[in-house]
Design a protein around this motif. Sequence first.
Motif, PDB file in Angstrom:
ATOM      1  N   LEU A 161       0.817  -1.215   0.000  1.00 24.58           N
ATOM      2  CA  LEU A 161       0.000   0.000   0.000  1.00 24.58           C
ATOM      3  C   LEU A 161       0.851   1.266   0.000  1.00 24.58           C
ATOM      4  CD1 LEU A 161      -2.733  -1.204   2.518  1.00 24.58           C
ATOM      5  CD2 LEU A 161      -2.885  -1.110   0.019  1.00 24.58           C
ATOM      6  N   GLY A 162       2.155   1.099  -0.228  1.00 27.41           N
ATOM      7  CA  GLY A 162       3.041   2.258  -0.365  1.00 27.41           C
ATOM      8  C   GLY A 162       3.037   3.158   0.847  1.00 27.41           C
ATOM      9  N   ASP A 163       2.864   4.451   0.606  1.00 22.53           N
ATOM     10  CA  ASP A 163       2.906   5.433   1.693  1.00 22.53           C
ATOM     11  C   ASP A 163       1.517   5.782   2.211  1.00 22.53           C
ATOM     12  OD1 ASP A 163       2.007   6.888  -0.459  1.00 22.53           O
ATOM     13  OD2 ASP A 163       3.575   8.419  -0.356  1.00 22.53           O
ATOM     14  N   PHE A 164       0.532   4.893   1.990  1.00 20.52           N
ATOM     15  CA  PHE A 164      -0.829   5.101   2.505  1.00 20.52           C
ATOM     16  C   PHE A 164      -0.771   5.325   4.014  1.00 20.52           C
ATOM     17  CE2 PHE A 164      -4.761   3.069   4.251  1.00 20.52           C
ATOM     18  CZ  PHE A 164      -5.666   4.001   3.783  1.00 20.52           C
ATOM     19  N   ASP A 165      -1.280   6.451   4.461  1.00 22.18           N
ATOM     20  CA  ASP A 165      -1.256   6.805   5.886  1.00 22.18           C
ATOM     21  C   ASP A 165      -2.504   6.262   6.565  1.00 22.18           C
ATOM     22  OD1 ASP A 165      -0.928   7.886   8.397  1.00 22.18           O
ATOM     23  OD2 ASP A 165      -1.121   9.970   7.735  1.00 22.18           O
ATOM     24  N   THR A 166      -2.334   5.232   7.360  1.00 26.36           N
ATOM     25  CA  THR A 166      -3.463   4.610   8.052  1.00 26.36           C
ATOM     26  C   THR A 166      -3.881   5.390   9.286  1.00 26.36           C
ATOM     27  OG1 THR A 166      -2.073   3.243   9.477  1.00 26.36           O
ATOM     28  CG2 THR A 166      -2.697   2.316   7.329  1.00 26.36           C
ATOM     29  N   GLY A 167      -2.952   6.132   9.855  1.00 30.94           N
ATOM     30  CA  GLY A 167      -3.232   6.827  11.108  1.00 30.94           C
ATOM     31  C   GLY A 167      -3.321   5.875  12.292  1.00 30.94           C
ATOM     32  N   LEU A 168      -2.838   4.656  12.116  1.00 32.82           N
ATOM     33  CA  LEU A 168      -2.986   3.620  13.154  1.00 32.82           C
ATOM     34  C   LEU A 168      -1.744   3.487  14.026  1.00 32.82           C
ATOM     35  CD1 LEU A 168      -4.595   0.773  11.033  1.00 32.82           C
ATOM     36  CD2 LEU A 168      -5.716   2.133  12.808  1.00 32.82           C
ATOM     37  N   PRO A 169      -1.961   3.186  15.305  1.00 30.28           N
ATOM     38  CA  PRO A 169      -0.851   2.783  16.172  1.00 30.28           C
ATOM     39  C   PRO A 169      -0.670   1.267  16.043  1.00 30.28           C
ATOM     40  CG  PRO A 169      -2.848   2.835  17.464  1.00 30.28           C
ATOM     41  CD  PRO A 169      -3.226   3.267  16.056  1.00 30.28           C
ATOM     42  N   PHE A 170       0.329   0.743  16.694  1.00 33.59           N
ATOM     43  CA  PHE A 170       0.453  -0.712  16.780  1.00 33.59           C
ATOM     44  C   PHE A 170      -0.524  -1.210  17.836  1.00 33.59           C
ATOM     45  CE2 PHE A 170       4.564   0.290  14.876  1.00 33.59           C
ATOM     46  CZ  PHE A 170       4.565  -0.647  13.850  1.00 33.59           C
ATOM     47  N   GLU A 171      -1.271  -2.272  17.518  1.00 35.91           N
ATOM     48  CA  GLU A 171      -2.162  -2.921  18.481  1.00 35.91           C
ATOM     49  C   GLU A 171      -2.289  -4.384  18.079  1.00 35.91           C
ATOM     50  OE1 GLU A 171      -6.048  -1.018  18.472  1.00 35.91           O
ATOM     51  OE2 GLU A 171      -6.369  -1.477  16.376  1.00 35.91           O
ATOM     52  N   ASN A 172      -2.222  -5.248  19.056  1.00 32.43           N
ATOM     53  CA  ASN A 172      -2.265  -6.692  18.811  1.00 32.43           C
ATOM     54  C   ASN A 172      -1.248  -7.073  17.735  1.00 32.43           C
ATOM     55  OD1 ASN A 172      -3.339  -9.261  19.469  1.00 32.43           O
ATOM     56  ND2 ASN A 172      -4.609  -9.230  17.638  1.00 32.43           N
ATOM     57  N   HIS A 173      -0.086  -6.461  17.799  1.00 35.48           N
ATOM     58  CA  HIS A 173       0.925  -6.641  16.759  1.00 35.48           C
ATOM     59  C   HIS A 173       1.807  -7.854  17.043  1.00 35.48           C
ATOM     60  CE1 HIS A 173       2.319  -3.825  19.801  1.00 35.48           C
ATOM     61  NE2 HIS A 173       3.560  -4.154  19.512  1.00 35.48           N
TER      62      HIS A 173
END
Length: 145
Positions: A53-65
Motif C-alpha cells: 500500500l506504499g505510503d498510505f497513511d493509516t493513522g494507526l498505532p500498533f495494536e495486537n501486533h
Amino acid sequence: MKRILVDAGPFRFVGQLEEQKAPRTCQRFLQLLPFKNKVIHSRWSGEAVWIPLGDFDTGLPFENHTSHASRGDVLFYPGGFSETELLFVYGSSIFASKMGQLAGNHFFTLTEGHEHLEAFGKLVLWEGAQDITFSLLNAQALPSR
C-alpha cells in the motif's frame, strides 16, 4: 462479531475481525470496504502473500501486533520502517521486509476456507498476482460464486 468475505483468485475465504484485540485497526479496515486490490507473494515473510500500500497513511498505532502470525491470520502493517501493507499468511511465516523483522496488527482471522490456503499461496507464488476483494458478509449463508 463482523464477518468478512475474501475472494482471492479462484478461492473464497471467510473470517472474523479481531475487534476486541485490535479495535482501531478493525474500524479503519471497515472504512475501506469493499477493498479490492492485487495480492503478490511475499519476498521476506515466508509463506505469505501481501498487498503493498506504499505510503498510505493509516493513522494507526500498533495494536495486537506480532511478527509471528499463524496460518489464516491477516496483519495490517501501519507503515513506519517499511511501506504500509496487508500480509495474508498461508503457512510458516515471520513478518519481515528489506529493513528486517516487522510487527503488524493482527486484526483478522480466517474461520472458513483453510483447506485452500496452501493452494492459494502456491498459485500466487507460481502464477503471479491475483485479484483479492474483502467485503462485509451480512448474510448467514455465503453468496454463490
